[in-house]
Design an enzyme around this catalytic site. Structure first.
Site, PDB file in Angstrom:
ATOM      1  N   LYS A 193     -29.779 -45.679 -32.298  1.00 24.19           N
ATOM      2  CA  LYS A 193     -29.302 -46.945 -32.868  1.00 24.19           C
ATOM      3  C   LYS A 193     -28.102 -47.392 -32.056  1.00 24.19           C
ATOM      4  O   LYS A 193     -27.483 -46.595 -31.341  1.00 24.19           O
ATOM      5  CB  LYS A 193     -28.907 -46.770 -34.334  1.00 24.19           C
ATOM      6  CG  LYS A 193     -28.977 -48.044 -35.161  1.00 24.19           C
ATOM      7  CD  LYS A 193     -30.403 -48.468 -35.501  1.00 24.19           C
ATOM      8  CE  LYS A 193     -30.417 -49.737 -36.320  1.00 24.19           C
ATOM      9  NZ  LYS A 193     -31.779 -50.105 -36.752  1.00 24.19           N
ATOM     10  N   ASP A 204     -31.767 -55.896 -34.550  1.00 21.67           N
ATOM     11  CA  ASP A 204     -31.389 -55.534 -35.922  1.00 21.67           C
ATOM     12  C   ASP A 204     -30.613 -56.749 -36.434  1.00 21.67           C
ATOM     13  O   ASP A 204     -30.825 -57.866 -35.957  1.00 21.67           O
ATOM     14  CB  ASP A 204     -30.574 -54.236 -35.940  1.00 21.67           C
ATOM     15  CG  ASP A 204     -30.375 -53.656 -37.343  1.00 21.67           C
ATOM     16  OD1 ASP A 204     -31.371 -53.253 -37.948  1.00 21.67           O
ATOM     17  OD2 ASP A 204     -29.235 -53.641 -37.844  1.00 21.67           O
TER      18      ASP A 204
END
Length: 451
Positions: A131, A171
């Site tokens: 991430k 995201d």
């Protein structure tokens, strides 16, 4: 090893992690939920204990933090902080999104990366967990400012990613525009058209049909399986969704296709209630075209009502809740409110939107609960399908991708439901998801030795 002994050992592990990661509440919350549920799987497997899988799986393989300088339209030099965490590569290259938001910290990136490890494992596809992001706020910035920021961000990030190493995606606040700027800079720096290095790309340069819709559609596909398993249905159900971004919009669209009436959604300042059902085309115009607040929806749909505050404070009865905004948006107080309004099912479209206390309350009160690492896996699953298309230099039809996505989400529900039953926790899909994801990663780690 007995249950009590194992529980004590997992508590000792948590305390060590808490000491090492002080002041990282989001990461520690994710770790606690995980450790509280996986000990039966550790207890039955001697190799997991001998090779200290729990301690190893809780430590990221690499965490990169870097400076991102950029120039705004007024000629002023701004500085942000960028991150990328490589959490676990046991089953494939790191895979996970980039988030641009003022709340991004090392803790947030680590919690998201940790969750991603098990989410990706549940898809059945060969992708590890990672991430990243930056504490940059694109709101109010011009396209040129966002381009300059993305180019500066990628000027460091490119050293740490690659088609077979780490494949970022979008995201929060990182959509097609940002992915395009990031990919352009990567290509420029590498002098190579590695289409598979980023997913969520535009259709003209290697993107996949259905990727935009995938997280929202996938959320509804899994929720539909959960409802059907208990003799319930989206047909004629009243649904409330939080958020109004990519996940929320397509969750609303798919739920309404299945016969539900979605009556409310939200943004960072308030929420709308539309008793006739949210008009997705108007919502898309407000959020994706005009990039406006939800007050613009009310301007176009006068029968709708806008209120400030949390959508979960809404005073109506409904049966399905799809929290799709951000972490910890439903605490214990709000969980009680949902139950009092007759909610029968909650499925997480955002990452960890329900607090641990909220999850426990839902489970104690018989509410069907699908955790994020299963329920919102559709986005990363379709990103992996995009990687497959890039590797083959092919482009599949929308229907082909959507059908594969539906099958993956149905398989995820079956896997986590069967795993929960196997461990004597029927209907506890949190335990089912954690153990099923953990075992796949842990088995790969055992096979690969102490690395």
């Amino acid at each position: 090893m007995g249950n009590t002994n194992t529980a004590l050992q997992t508590q000792a592990i948590y305390e060590r992690v808490a000491q090492l990661n002080a002041n990282e509440p989001e990461f520690l919350q994710a770790v606690k939920e995980f450790l509280d549920t996986v000990y039966p799987a550790v207890e039955e497997n001697e190799a997991y204990q001998k090779l200290n899988i729990l301690d190893r799986i809780l430590e990221p393989e690499q965490l990169v933090q870097f400076r991102v300088p950029w120039v705004d339209d007024a000629g002023n030099v701004q500085v942000n902080r960028g991150y990328r965490v490589h959490f676990n590569s046991a089953i494939g290259p790191y895979k996970g999104g980039l988030r641009f938001h003022p709340t991004v910290t090392a803790s947030v990136v680590k919690f998201l990366g940790f969750e991603q490890v098990f989410k990706n494992a549940l898809t059945g596809l060969p992708i590890g967990g990672g991430k990243g992001g930056a504490n940059f706020d694109p709101k109010g910035k011009s396209d040129m400012e966002i381009m300059r920021f993305c180019q500066s961000f990628m000027s460091e990030l490119y050293r740490h990613i690659g088609e077979n190493t780490d494949v970022p995606a979008g995201d929060i606040n990182v959509g097609g525009r940002e992915i395009g700027f990031l990919f352009g800079q990567y290509k420029r720096l590498k002098h190579s058209n590695d289409a598979g290095v980023l997913t969520g790309k535009g259709l003209t340069y290697g993107g996949s049909l259905a990727r935009t819709e995938a997280t929202g559609y996938g959320l509804v596909y899994l929720t539909d399986e959960m409802l059907k398993d208990k003799g319930l249905s989206f047909k004629d159900a009243t649904v409330v969704v939080s958020g109004s971004g990519n996940v929320a919009i397509y969750a609303i669209q798919k739920a309404q296709e299945l016969g539900a009436k979605v009556v409310a959604c939200s943004d960072s300042t308030g929420y709308i209630y539309d008793a006739e059902g949210i008009d997705v085309s108007v919502l898309q115009d407000c959020k994706e075209v005009k990039r406006a607040r939800l007050t613009e929806y009310v301007a176009q749909r006068p029968q709708a009502v806008y209120s400030e505050g949390s959508v979960w404070d809404i005073d109506i009865d409904y049966t399905v809740a799809l929290p799709s905004a951000t972490q910890n948006e439903i605490d214990l107080t709000l969980a009680k409110k949902l139950v009092s309004h007759g909610v029968k099912a909650v499925a997480e479209g955002a990452n960890m939107p329900t607090s641990l206390e909220g999850v426990a309350y839902f489970q104690e009160n018989g509410v069907l609960f699908a955790p994020a690492k299963a329920a919102n896996a559709g986005g990363v699953a379709t990103s992996a399908l995009e990687m497959s298309q890039n590797s083959q230099r092919l482009s599949w039809t929308f229907e082909e991708v959507d059908e594969k996505l539906k099958e993956i989400m149905q398989d995820i529900y079956k896997t986590i439901s069967d795993t929960a039953k196997e461990y004597g926790k029927e209907d506890d899909l949190v335990t089912g998801a954690n153990i099923a994801g953990f075992k796949k990663v842990a088995d790969a780690m055992v096979s690969q030795g102490i690395v």
